[in-house]
Design a protein around this motif. Structure first.
Motif, mmCIF file in Angstrom:
data_model
loop_
_atom_site.group_PDB
_atom_site.id
_atom_site.type_symbol
_atom_site.label_atom_id
_atom_site.label_comp_id
_atom_site.label_asym_id
_atom_site.label_seq_id
_atom_site.Cartn_x
_atom_site.Cartn_y
_atom_site.Cartn_z
ATOM 1 N N LYS A 48 0.747 -1.159 0.078
ATOM 2 C CA LYS A 48 -0.047 -0.038 -0.030
ATOM 3 C C LYS A 48 1.122 1.125 -0.034
ATOM 4 O O LYS A 48 1.973 1.385 0.693
ATOM 5 C CB LYS A 48 -0.798 -0.084 1.178
ATOM 6 C CG LYS A 48 -1.670 1.065 1.301
ATOM 7 C CD LYS A 48 -2.825 1.181 2.423
ATOM 8 C CE LYS A 48 -2.123 2.013 3.563
ATOM 9 N NZ LYS A 48 -2.819 2.155 4.789
ATOM 10 N N ALA A 49 0.690 2.066 -0.997
ATOM 11 C CA ALA A 49 1.152 3.478 -0.877
ATOM 12 C C ALA A 49 1.049 4.023 0.457
ATOM 13 O O ALA A 49 0.174 4.155 0.688
ATOM 14 C CB ALA A 49 0.953 4.204 -2.213
ATOM 15 N N GLY A 71 -1.469 13.246 -2.387
ATOM 16 C CA GLY A 71 -2.275 13.810 -3.470
ATOM 17 C C GLY A 71 -3.153 12.857 -4.057
ATOM 18 O O GLY A 71 -3.830 13.292 -5.091
ATOM 19 N N ARG A 72 -3.265 11.488 -3.644
ATOM 20 C CA ARG A 72 -4.157 10.517 -4.145
ATOM 21 C C ARG A 72 -5.443 10.544 -3.552
ATOM 22 O O ARG A 72 -5.503 10.430 -2.235
ATOM 23 C CB ARG A 72 -3.456 9.217 -4.137
ATOM 24 C CG ARG A 72 -2.224 8.993 -4.962
ATOM 25 C CD ARG A 72 -1.468 7.468 -4.836
ATOM 26 N NE ARG A 72 -0.462 7.496 -5.293
ATOM 27 C CZ ARG A 72 -0.292 7.004 -6.864
ATOM 28 N NH1 ARG A 72 -1.229 7.073 -7.544
ATOM 29 N NH2 ARG A 72 0.966 7.064 -7.365
ATOM 30 N N LYS A 73 -6.467 10.237 -4.188
ATOM 31 C CA LYS A 73 -7.914 10.254 -3.536
ATOM 32 C C LYS A 73 -8.130 8.827 -3.233
ATOM 33 O O LYS A 73 -8.913 8.589 -2.362
ATOM 34 C CB LYS A 73 -9.069 10.906 -4.583
ATOM 35 C CG LYS A 73 -8.810 12.456 -4.625
ATOM 36 C CD LYS A 73 -9.914 12.808 -5.758
ATOM 37 C CE LYS A 73 -9.560 14.301 -5.802
ATOM 38 N NZ LYS A 73 -10.673 14.999 -6.629
ATOM 39 N N GLU A 74 -7.711 7.802 -3.981
ATOM 40 C CA GLU A 74 -7.897 6.587 -3.584
ATOM 41 C C GLU A 74 -6.452 5.907 -3.395
ATOM 42 O O GLU A 74 -5.739 6.280 -3.565
ATOM 43 C CB GLU A 74 -8.461 5.630 -4.943
ATOM 44 C CG GLU A 74 -9.776 6.350 -5.322
ATOM 45 C CD GLU A 74 -10.278 5.619 -6.544
ATOM 46 O OE1 GLU A 74 -9.910 4.337 -6.875
ATOM 47 O OE2 GLU A 74 -11.305 5.978 -7.110
ATOM 48 N N LEU A 75 -6.791 4.585 -2.436
ATOM 49 C CA LEU A 75 -5.610 3.915 -2.118
ATOM 50 C C LEU A 75 -4.827 3.298 -3.572
ATOM 51 O O LEU A 75 -5.577 2.920 -4.372
ATOM 52 C CB LEU A 75 -6.055 2.678 -1.173
ATOM 53 C CG LEU A 75 -6.413 3.015 0.014
ATOM 54 C CD1 LEU A 75 -7.132 1.798 0.835
ATOM 55 C CD2 LEU A 75 -5.231 3.815 0.912
ATOM 56 N N LEU A 76 -3.705 3.050 -3.263
ATOM 57 C CA LEU A 76 -2.828 2.592 -4.346
ATOM 58 C C LEU A 76 -2.304 1.238 -3.639
ATOM 59 O O LEU A 76 -1.485 1.557 -2.616
ATOM 60 C CB LEU A 76 -1.561 3.544 -5.057
ATOM 61 C CG LEU A 76 -0.768 2.724 -5.667
ATOM 62 C CD1 LEU A 76 -1.507 2.390 -6.970
ATOM 63 C CD2 LEU A 76 0.446 3.852 -6.016
#
Length: 112
Positions: free
Chosen positions: A10-11, A18-23
């Motif tokens: 998981k990032a 800056g990400r709205k969703e999990l990477l």
């Protein structure tokens, strides 16, 4: 832990900023040493400590957090959401937006 075991990354830190969703990336263990093991992500290997499962050889903060199942990530996300929701109810100024019955039930749970 064996070579070929599936893991999930998981990032976190700058990688998640800056990400709205999990990477989340699925990968597998490619090398195991005495102190570290490696996970292949794209073309570059990422090294993790065997005991702590924390990413090694990073600067200020890690880019990836390692999990052995997708359920661990789901449970962690649920925990964090519930924690935020509960803290927001009590960490505020002014009057609580809760009924007396709700407060009594919360008090009973907390003091068990």
């Amino acid at each position: 832990m064996n070579i070929g075991d599936k893991v999930y990354l998981k990032a976190v830190g700058n990688m998640a900023r800056g990400r709205k969703e999990l990477l989340i990336k699925e990968s597998e263990i490619t090398r195991i040493g005495r102190k570290y093991f490696e996970v292949q992500l794209g073309t570059k290997p990422i090294k993790f400590n065997i005991e702590s499962c924390k990413q090694e050889n990073v600067g200020y903060s890690a880019d990836w957090k390692l999990y052995f199942s997708i359920q661990e990530i789901i449970d962690e996300q649920e925990f964090e959401k519930l924690e935020r929701d509960i803290k927001s109810k009590f960490d505020s100024f002014g009057k609580l937006d809760m009924t007396l019955d709700q407060l009594r039930r919360i008090n009973k749970i907390i003091n068990e």
